[in-house]
Design an enzyme around this catalytic site. Structure first.
Site, short mmCIF file in Angstrom:
data_model
loop_
_atom_site.label_atom_id
_atom_site.label_comp_id
_atom_site.label_asym_id
_atom_site.label_seq_id
_atom_site.Cartn_x
_atom_site.Cartn_y
_atom_site.Cartn_z
N LYS A 131 -0.33 1.94 4.84
CA LYS A 131 -1.29 1.16 5.63
C LYS A 131 -2.39 2.03 6.23
O LYS A 131 -3.38 1.51 6.78
CB LYS A 131 -0.54 0.38 6.71
N VAL A 179 11.07 -6.13 5.07
CA VAL A 179 11.21 -7.46 4.47
C VAL A 179 12.61 -7.72 3.90
O VAL A 179 13.10 -8.85 3.95
CB VAL A 179 10.13 -7.68 3.39
#
Length: 338
Positions: A131, A179
Site C-alpha cells: 500500500k 481477509v
C-alpha cells in the site's frame, strides 16, 4: 549469521514478530539477546507463555512505544540489529484517526532511526507494505513516508558502520485483521462480503516474510527497498476456496482501497533491479557504487515502464492451492465444507 548478535524487534508481539522470534530461536540458538519491544503488556504476557525467558535465556520483553524516542533509545542500548515491524495498519482506522497513524508510522520510524544512530546499531530492516506504492489511503502514505525516511537515513549515518534497508511485501496470509481470518469467520453466516468482483491481492506467508527479512539482513548494502516475487489471488476465488457453499455478496470498495495492489510502480522502474528471487528499488543517491551492487547480486535492470501489480502478475494461486495453503499456514483443521 545472527548467533552472538543482539536483536530488537519493534511490534514484536504481532503476527510477524511471533514468527520471527520462533524462527530466530530455532535457527540461531546462540543469539545473544532477542528483545521484544511493544506497548501491550497483555500481548507480551501471552507471548511469554509460548516463548518464556526462563526457557530461552536470550529473550527480553520490553514495554515501550515507538512514539517514545527516549524509551526506544534505552531499549536499543547494546543492540546490533533492529527489525522495525511496529505500525498502525488498519486502513479504516487510519482514515478516521489520521494523526495517530502519523505519530506511530512516521514519527515512530524517525525515532527508530535516531535510536539506531545513537546506539551504534549496525543494521536496520524496516517492514513496508504494497500500500506504500502509489498510495491512495493514509496508511499507505505514512508507510511510503517511513520508507523514504529509512532510505534517506543512509545519507545521515556519517562514518558509522550502519545500514538501513526496507522490505516491502503484500498481504500476509492469515495475519490478524486480514481477509482470510475474516472470511473464515463470516462463512458461518452463509454470506461472504466481496468488495469488488475483479479485486486481486498479492499473497505471502508469514514464514516467507521472515525468510525475506533474514535474507535482507545478510545481503543488504543500505538504501534498498526489497520486493519479493510472490503470487496473486482473486478475491472471488479466495471466497470460493474458503466457503464454496456461501453466497458472494458484492458490498463495494471501502474508503482508501484499491482493486489491484502494486509493489513497484512504473515510475520506480527507472531504479529497479531484478535480483532473481527478489526485486530491489534503489534510491536515486546511493552510498555505494552501483557496479558493486550489480556484481554482488548478479542484478539486471528491469525494462523501463515495468510495474509489479497484483492484477497483471504472471503467477496466480488456484482455488485448490489456496485451500492447501490455508490448511498449512492458517488453520490445520480447515475444511472448505462447513
Amino acid at each position: 549469521m545472527l548467533n552472538d548478535k543482539s536483536i530488537l524487534i519493534t511490534g514484536g508481539t504481532g503476527s510477524f514478530g511471533k514468527k520471527f522470534v520462533e524462527t530466530i530461536l530455532r535457527k540461531y540458538p546462540e543469539v545473544k539477546r532477542l528483545v521484544i519491544y511493544s506497548r501491550d503488556e497483555l500481548k507480551q504476557f501471552e507471548m511469554s507463555q509460548d516463548f518464556s525467558p526462563t526457557e530461552y535465556k536470550s529473550l527480553r520483553y520490553f514495554i515501550g512505544d515507538v512514539r517514545d524516542g527516549e524509551r526506544l533509545k534505552r531499549a536499543c542500548e547494546g543492540i546490533d540489529i533492529i527489525i522495525h515491524a511496529a505500525a498502525l495498519k488498519q486502513v479504516p482506522t487510519a482514515e478516521y484517526n489520521p494523526m495517530e497513524c502519523i505519530r506511530t508510522n512516521v514519527m515512530g520510524a524517525e525515532n527508530v532511526i535516531n535510536a539506531a544512530l545513537a546506539c551504534n546499531v549496525s543494521k536496520v530492516v524496516a517492514l513496508s507494505t504494497d500500500k506504500a506504492a502509489a498510495p491512495i489511503n493514509l496508511y499507505g502514505a505514512t508507510k511510503l513516508c517511513s520508507d523514504k525516511l529509512f532510505v534517506a537515513a543512509n545519507n545521515s549515518k556519517g562514518k558509522r558502520d550502519l545500514k538501513f534497508s526496507v522490505v516491502r511485501y503484500g498481504n500476509v496470509m492469515g495475519s490478524r485483521g486480514s481477509v482470510i481470518p475474516f472470511f473464515l469467520k463470516k462463512r458461518e453466516e452463509g454470506v461472504l462480503p466481496i468488495t469488488h468482483n475483479e479485486m486481486t491481492r498479492f499473497n505471502i506467508t508469514l514464514q516467507e516474510g521472515v525468510n525475506m527479512v533474514l535474507w535482507a539482513l545478510e545481503h543488504m548494502m543500505g538504501g534498498e527497498i526489497f520486493v519479493p516475487k510472490i503470487p496473486s489471488y482473486r478475491i472471488t476465488e479466495l471466497a470460493e476456496a474458503i466457503a464454496p457453499e456461501c453466497e458472494q455478496k458484492v458490498v463495494g470498495i471501502r474508503a482508501g482501497e484499491k482493486i489491484h495492489e502494486e509493489m513497484i510502480t512504473e515510475a520506480d522502474s527507472l531504479t529497479t533491479y531484478d535480483l532473481g528471487k527478489y526485486y530491489a528499488i534503489l534510491p536515486q543517491r546511493t552510498v555505494w557504487k552501483l557496479d558493486a551492487f550489480i556484481h554482488n547480486f548478479s542484478a539486471s535492470r528491469v525494462p523501463e515502464g515495468f510495474k509489479y501489480n497484483s492484477g497483471t502478475n504472471t503467477e496466480w494461486l488456484s482455488v485448490e492451492k489456496l485451500r492447501s495453503l490455508i490448511k498449512e499456514y492458517v488453520d490445520p483443521n480447515f475444511n472448505s465444507a462447513i
